[in-house]
Design a protein around this motif. Structure first.
Motif, short mmCIF file in Angstrom:
data_model
loop_
_atom_site.label_atom_id
_atom_site.label_comp_id
_atom_site.label_asym_id
_atom_site.label_seq_id
_atom_site.Cartn_x
_atom_site.Cartn_y
_atom_site.Cartn_z
N LYS A 125 -43.03 37.90 -12.51
CA LYS A 125 -43.50 38.27 -13.86
C LYS A 125 -42.38 38.83 -14.72
N SER A 126 -41.28 39.18 -14.10
CA SER A 126 -40.18 39.83 -14.83
C SER A 126 -39.45 38.82 -15.70
N LYS A 127 -38.63 39.36 -16.58
CA LYS A 127 -37.81 38.53 -17.46
C LYS A 127 -36.36 38.64 -17.02
N GLY A 128 -35.80 37.50 -16.64
CA GLY A 128 -34.39 37.46 -16.29
C GLY A 128 -33.56 37.49 -17.56
N LYS A 129 -32.34 37.95 -17.44
CA LYS A 129 -31.48 38.05 -18.61
C LYS A 129 -31.03 36.67 -19.09
N PHE A 130 -30.98 35.69 -18.18
CA PHE A 130 -30.51 34.35 -18.53
C PHE A 130 -31.51 33.30 -18.09
N THR A 131 -31.79 32.37 -19.01
CA THR A 131 -32.59 31.19 -18.64
C THR A 131 -31.93 29.97 -19.27
N THR A 132 -32.07 28.85 -18.61
CA THR A 132 -31.51 27.60 -19.14
C THR A 132 -32.13 27.27 -20.49
N GLU A 133 -33.43 27.48 -20.60
CA GLU A 133 -34.14 27.18 -21.85
C GLU A 133 -33.59 28.00 -23.01
N LEU A 134 -33.37 29.30 -22.77
CA LEU A 134 -32.86 30.17 -23.83
C LEU A 134 -31.42 29.79 -24.19
N PHE A 135 -30.62 29.44 -23.19
CA PHE A 135 -29.24 29.05 -23.46
C PHE A 135 -29.19 27.80 -24.34
N LEU A 136 -29.99 26.80 -24.00
CA LEU A 136 -30.01 25.56 -24.78
C LEU A 136 -30.50 25.81 -26.20
N LYS A 137 -31.42 26.75 -26.34
CA LYS A 137 -31.91 27.11 -27.66
C LYS A 137 -30.78 27.66 -28.52
N ARG A 138 -29.88 28.42 -27.90
CA ARG A 138 -28.74 28.97 -28.63
C ARG A 138 -27.72 27.87 -28.96
N VAL A 139 -27.57 26.90 -28.07
CA VAL A 139 -26.64 25.79 -28.32
C VAL A 139 -27.09 24.96 -29.51
N PHE A 140 -28.40 24.69 -29.58
CA PHE A 140 -28.93 23.84 -30.65
C PHE A 140 -29.48 24.64 -31.83
N ASP A 141 -29.06 25.89 -31.90
CA ASP A 141 -29.45 26.78 -32.99
C ASP A 141 -28.82 26.30 -34.31
N ASN A 142 -29.61 26.29 -35.36
CA ASN A 142 -29.10 25.88 -36.68
C ASN A 142 -27.98 26.80 -37.17
N ASP A 143 -27.97 28.02 -36.65
CA ASP A 143 -26.96 28.99 -37.07
C ASP A 143 -25.82 29.12 -36.06
N PHE A 144 -25.65 28.11 -35.22
CA PHE A 144 -24.54 28.10 -34.28
C PHE A 144 -23.22 28.23 -35.05
N VAL A 145 -22.37 29.16 -34.61
CA VAL A 145 -21.08 29.36 -35.27
C VAL A 145 -20.08 28.38 -34.66
N GLN A 146 -19.63 27.43 -35.43
CA GLN A 146 -18.84 26.31 -34.92
C GLN A 146 -17.38 26.69 -34.69
N THR A 147 -17.15 27.57 -33.71
CA THR A 147 -15.80 27.99 -33.35
C THR A 147 -15.68 28.07 -31.83
N LYS A 148 -14.45 27.97 -31.32
CA LYS A 148 -14.21 28.11 -29.89
C LYS A 148 -14.61 29.50 -29.41
N GLN A 149 -14.35 30.49 -30.24
CA GLN A 149 -14.68 31.86 -29.87
C GLN A 149 -16.17 32.02 -29.59
N TYR A 150 -17.01 31.48 -30.46
CA TYR A 150 -18.45 31.60 -30.29
C TYR A 150 -18.92 30.82 -29.06
N ALA A 151 -18.38 29.62 -28.87
CA ALA A 151 -18.74 28.81 -27.70
C ALA A 151 -18.38 29.52 -26.41
N ASN A 152 -17.20 30.14 -26.37
CA ASN A 152 -16.77 30.86 -25.18
C ASN A 152 -17.66 32.06 -24.89
N LEU A 153 -18.13 32.72 -25.94
CA LEU A 153 -19.02 33.87 -25.76
C LEU A 153 -20.35 33.43 -25.16
N LEU A 154 -20.85 32.28 -25.59
CA LEU A 154 -22.10 31.76 -25.03
C LEU A 154 -21.92 31.39 -23.56
#
Length: 370
Positions: A125-154
């Motif tokens: 029932k707990s919430k893990g800090k990381f999920t594949t679904e949440l990560f992909l949501k951040r990748v395909f986010d309309n507000d994705f910052v299109q820089t190497k720095q942001y990609a590396n942080l993700l």
């Protein structure tokens, strides 16, 4: 005594049933503890074991596994209490059985495994800090910052045991979103893959290129695997390269700088042109477009393939790029003049010096009958 199977999760039973049914109750208890440890590792992304795993997953002010919102004092106490209980499971139940001779009865196993099952439900029932679904949501986010720095942080947020899973998922969803964003994520991710994992992914790429009819699939594969193109199976490379090369005769770029669909896809060939297996074929297609006297076709090959012409000269048979460029200059072709002037004009010993000096532009309307 009732059978334990009726009182625990089916997946937990599947994990312990061999030892339990053989009346090896000590091993059944150890198996149940291993199972919940595996679940905690999967959910937290940690590779640790024992109290180190429990502390890293559930402890601290920002735990990787949250049993609740951790806002009230009561919620924080629950988190801390379950952490302590799980630590106790390892200290009081697992470790002694791993290092000492203990003979557990069925009653012992029943009671301990039932309690492990209860803790398992809480973890589920707990919430893990990381999920594949949440990560992909951040990748395909309309507000994705299109820089190497942001990609590396993700990418830094991906647990080690999830990296290959994420890489596979990014490859599967490569046709979604902007190609530049997918490429940024892949560039940040690929160096974290093991050699074996990289080989597995290249097998997937080869298999997809071997059968796909989608040009979008081809160019997305090139975008992600440009630096590894020579490691893809040869038959797959040949097929993919040929699909793009066959578009060049129809590729155009108009006066306003708009490239047609064939041109958009064909332009991706420039990313792999240096290692292409079909350089002679692409050289021939470029030559034909230059020799077509069709401005849109000439503009396309000059703008996208112009800087590769010198390196492709030896791939032509019985023809020459220099000859067709000189012919176009003699015929007053402004598109060719502008490009040759920019690319070769500053060279004192340019092969085009004479043609450039004597150039007179010829407009289409010059051929009108009146």
């Amino acid at each position: 005594m009732e059978h334990i199977k009726q009182h625990i999760e089916e997946r937990l039973w599947e994990f312990i049933k061999r030892s339990y049914n053989s009346e090896d109750y000590k091993t059944a208890i150890l198996d149940s503890i291993q199972f919940i440890g595996d679940i905690i590792r999967e959910k937290s992304g940690l590779d640790n074991d024992g109290n180190q795993l429990i502390g890293g997953a559930l402890g601290g002010t920002n735990p990787k596994i949250r049993l609740n919102k951790l806002k009230t004092e009561s919620e924080k106490n629950i988190q801390k209490g379950i952490e302590s209980i799980l630590r106790g499971i390892y200290s009081a139940y697992r470790n002694p059985r791993s290092h000492s001779k203990i003979n557990d009865s069925e009653q012992d196993a029943f009671e301990i495994i039932i309690f492990i099952n209860h803790l398992l439900k809480l973890i589920d029932k707990s919430k893990g800090k990381f999920t594949t679904e949440l990560f992909l949501k951040r990748v395909f986010d309309n507000d994705f910052v299109q820089t190497k720095q942001y990609a590396n942080l993700l990418i830094k947020d991906i647990p080690k045991n999830k990296i290959f899973e994420i890489a596979i998922e990014i490859f599967r969803q490569k046709e979604n979103g902007k190609v530049a964003i997918i490429k940024l994520i892949w560039e940040a991710l690929k160096d974290l893959l093991s050699e074996e994992e990289n080989v597995e992914i290249l097998k997937l790429v080869s298999e997809e290129l071997r059968f796909t009819d989608s040009l979008k699939t081809v160019i997305r594969c090139i975008a992600l695997f440009e630096s590894q193109w020579t490691k893809i199976d040869e038959d797959s490379r040949l097929r993919a390269e040929n699909k793009l090369i066959q578009l060049i005769p129809d590729a155009e770029k108009d006066y306003h700088g708009i490239t047609n669909e064939a041109g958009v896809y064909a332009s991706w060939f420039t990313s792999i042109i240096k290692v292409s297996l079909l350089r002679n074929l692409v050289a021939d297609k470029i030559y034909n477009s230059l020799d077509s006297r069709y401005e849109e076709k000439q503009r396309f090959v000059i703008d996208f393939f112009g800087y590769h012409i010198d390196s492709l000269e030896d791939d032509l048979f019985l023809t020459s790029f220099k000859d067709v460029l000189k012919k176009e200059l003699d015929d007053g072709n402004r598109i060719i003049y502008d490009w040759v002037s920019k690319y070769y004009g500053k060279e004192k010993d340019s092969d085009f010096k004479k043609e450039l000096e004597n150039f007179v532009e010829k407009r289409p309307e010059d051929d009108l009958p009146f």
